[in-house]
Scaffold this motif. Sequence first.
Motif, short mmCIF file in Angstrom:
data_model
loop_
_atom_site.label_atom_id
_atom_site.label_comp_id
_atom_site.label_asym_id
_atom_site.label_seq_id
_atom_site.Cartn_x
_atom_site.Cartn_y
_atom_site.Cartn_z
N GLU A 53 41.02 40.36 26.15
CA GLU A 53 40.98 39.47 27.11
C GLU A 53 40.20 38.38 27.50
N TRP A 54 40.57 37.34 27.86
CA TRP A 54 39.60 36.31 28.34
C TRP A 54 39.02 36.61 29.45
N TRP A 55 37.73 36.40 29.58
CA TRP A 55 36.73 36.87 30.86
C TRP A 55 35.84 35.83 30.80
N ARG A 56 35.67 35.09 32.00
CA ARG A 56 34.77 34.00 32.19
C ARG A 56 33.67 34.41 33.07
N HIS A 57 32.30 34.10 32.57
CA HIS A 57 31.07 34.51 33.52
C HIS A 57 30.73 33.17 34.20
N VAL A 58 31.31 33.16 35.66
CA VAL A 58 31.22 31.77 36.38
C VAL A 58 29.90 31.42 36.49
N PRO A 59 28.80 32.24 36.67
CA PRO A 59 27.54 31.28 36.93
C PRO A 59 27.05 30.68 35.83
#
Length: 86
Positions: A53-59
């Motif tokens: 899966e794709w996961w984005r680290h927001v900060p």
Amino acid sequence: MKQIKLDRIGTRPLSEFSYGGEVVDEPEGDTLSDREWAGYLFNADGAPGVKLEWWRHVPTGIWYRLRRNTITDEFIIDQPKVEAKA
């Protein structure tokens, strides 16, 4: 609190990440019928198991491809080791 341990940014809480969907290969758009293209866009494989899966680290805005067992909701961290160049 659920945490994700990554080599690049260390251990971070899941709340810092946003889900980007399952990693799937995009088909050649020019060779598909409208029905096949709609199937690719809207019919995801919802079977339980281990998914990439794709996961984005927001900060930081960094995207990660992470494996997650959707049955146990546990992340499987198998990041490739980067070899130092001499």
